[in-house]
Enzyme design. Structure first.
Site, short mmCIF file in Angstrom:
data_model
loop_
_atom_site.label_atom_id
_atom_site.label_comp_id
_atom_site.label_asym_id
_atom_site.label_seq_id
_atom_site.Cartn_x
_atom_site.Cartn_y
_atom_site.Cartn_z
N GLU A 83 1.69 18.22 -49.47
CA GLU A 83 2.13 18.70 -48.16
C GLU A 83 1.64 17.78 -47.04
O GLU A 83 2.40 17.47 -46.11
CB GLU A 83 1.64 20.13 -47.96
CG GLU A 83 2.27 21.09 -48.94
CD GLU A 83 1.34 22.18 -49.45
OE1 GLU A 83 1.77 22.94 -50.32
OE2 GLU A 83 0.18 22.26 -48.99
N ARG A 132 10.48 16.65 -34.29
CA ARG A 132 10.49 15.22 -33.94
C ARG A 132 11.91 14.66 -33.98
O ARG A 132 12.27 13.81 -33.14
CB ARG A 132 9.58 14.42 -34.88
CG ARG A 132 8.12 14.66 -34.63
CD ARG A 132 7.67 14.07 -33.29
NE ARG A 132 6.25 14.27 -33.12
CZ ARG A 132 5.70 15.05 -32.20
NH1 ARG A 132 6.47 15.71 -31.34
NH2 ARG A 132 4.41 15.17 -32.12
N ASP A 139 6.51 11.76 -40.51
CA ASP A 139 6.15 11.14 -39.23
C ASP A 139 6.41 9.64 -39.26
O ASP A 139 6.86 9.05 -38.27
CB ASP A 139 4.69 11.42 -38.87
CG ASP A 139 4.48 12.77 -38.20
OD1 ASP A 139 5.48 13.42 -37.82
OD2 ASP A 139 3.32 13.18 -38.03
N ARG A 147 4.42 25.91 -47.46
CA ARG A 147 3.82 24.90 -46.59
C ARG A 147 4.71 23.67 -46.45
O ARG A 147 4.72 23.04 -45.40
CB ARG A 147 2.43 24.53 -47.11
CG ARG A 147 1.40 25.62 -46.81
CD ARG A 147 0.05 25.38 -47.48
NE ARG A 147 -0.43 24.02 -47.43
CZ ARG A 147 -1.52 23.62 -46.77
NH1 ARG A 147 -2.25 24.50 -46.10
NH2 ARG A 147 -1.90 22.37 -46.80
N SER A 148 5.48 23.35 -47.48
CA SER A 148 6.44 22.24 -47.35
C SER A 148 7.45 22.57 -46.25
O SER A 148 7.87 21.69 -45.50
CB SER A 148 7.17 21.99 -48.67
OG SER A 148 6.27 21.56 -49.66
N HIS A 178 13.36 15.54 -30.79
CA HIS A 178 12.83 14.66 -29.75
C HIS A 178 13.55 13.31 -29.76
O HIS A 178 13.72 12.69 -28.71
CB HIS A 178 11.32 14.44 -29.92
CG HIS A 178 10.51 15.65 -29.63
ND1 HIS A 178 9.31 15.90 -30.25
CD2 HIS A 178 10.71 16.70 -28.79
CE1 HIS A 178 8.81 17.04 -29.80
NE2 HIS A 178 9.66 17.55 -28.90
N SER A 187 10.52 19.50 -51.56
CA SER A 187 10.15 20.39 -52.66
C SER A 187 9.25 19.64 -53.62
O SER A 187 9.70 18.69 -54.26
CB SER A 187 11.40 20.89 -53.39
OG SER A 187 11.04 21.63 -54.54
N GLY A 188 8.01 20.07 -53.71
CA GLY A 188 7.10 19.43 -54.65
C GLY A 188 7.66 19.44 -56.06
O GLY A 188 7.78 18.41 -56.70
N SER A 189 8.04 20.62 -56.54
CA SER A 189 8.52 20.76 -57.91
C SER A 189 9.92 20.23 -58.11
O SER A 189 10.28 19.82 -59.21
CB SER A 189 8.50 22.24 -58.32
OG SER A 189 9.52 22.96 -57.63
N GLY A 190 10.72 20.27 -57.07
CA GLY A 190 12.13 19.87 -57.19
C GLY A 190 12.96 20.89 -57.94
O GLY A 190 14.10 20.63 -58.30
N GLU A 191 12.40 22.07 -58.16
CA GLU A 191 13.08 23.10 -58.96
C GLU A 191 13.13 24.46 -58.26
O GLU A 191 13.60 25.42 -58.87
CB GLU A 191 12.37 23.27 -60.31
CG GLU A 191 12.43 22.05 -61.22
CD GLU A 191 13.80 21.81 -61.83
OE1 GLU A 191 14.69 22.69 -61.75
OE2 GLU A 191 13.99 20.71 -62.38
N THR A 192 12.68 24.58 -57.03
CA THR A 192 12.69 25.86 -56.34
C THR A 192 14.13 26.39 -56.30
O THR A 192 15.02 25.73 -55.77
CB THR A 192 12.13 25.71 -54.91
OG1 THR A 192 10.83 25.10 -55.01
CG2 THR A 192 12.03 27.05 -54.21
#
Length: 184
Positions: A151, A55, A159, A44-45, A58, A84-89
């Site tokens: 997210e 954007r 935005d 979802r990120s 645009h 990345s939420g975890s910063g570790e993906t």
């Protein structure tokens, strides 16, 4: 308004209100100044990143989403933006290492700025939001499932970055609309 919606809006306000203004301004400046912007995120990120890519386009930026077949090679002076939420993906850590090797700058938006991706980044924006994959306590709880608060906050932050870039460039929404898809 439904109580659940009120709770979510309250969470978003609290989370977004904790984003460091200097980090946010530095992030927007980096994106604004970059000759080419590459965007990466998983799950979802990654969807939030794709909305930001649109954007940026645009705004007239040259922008690519990693994984798209038309994404060229990254080079010195380019900017890789990683969400990345975890910063570790693992795949994203690998992308950051390669981008740095080729002389690109890296900016990240994450829950854990001291994790691998944030540690390698030139700019790391912290969003204090919990996720079910969190290994450490952020001190925040959410009525929402999994990483939804991160997210949603990510999308709103990105935005807001566009609004900052509009201010930097003097571009209006009407001018941006000239780049809107017309083959719909």
């Amino acid at each position: 308004m439904d109580a659940r919606t009120e709770a979510i809006l309250s969470e978003l306000g609290g989370t977004l209100g904790k984003i460091d203004e200097e980090q946010a301004a530095a992030f927007a400046q980096m994106v604004y100044e970059a000759p080419r912007v590459f965007l990466a995120g998983c799950g979802r990120s990654g969807l939030m990143v794709r909305a930001f890519a649109m954007r940026c386009m645009h705004m007239g930026k040259t922008v690519y989403v990693l994984g798209d077949v038309t994404t060229p090679s990254i080079r010195k002076g380019d900017l890789l933006v990683v969400a990345s939420g975890s910063g570790e993906t693992e795949s994203l850590v690998s992308h950051v290492k390669k981008a740095k090797k080729f002389g690109a700058k890296v900016a990240t938006v994450t829950i854990y700025p001291k994790a691998a991706i944030g540690s390698m980044s030139d700019c790391a924006v912290w969003i204090n939001a919990p996720t079910s994959k969190s290994e450490e306590d952020t001190g925040v709880t959410s009525v929402q499932p999994m990483g939804s608060l991160f997210e949603q906050s990510l999308l709103l932050f990105l935005d807001t970055t566009i609004v900052r870039m509009m201010e930097l460039s003097g571009k209006s929404s009407e001018e941006m609309f000239e780049n809107h898809a017309n083959l719909e």
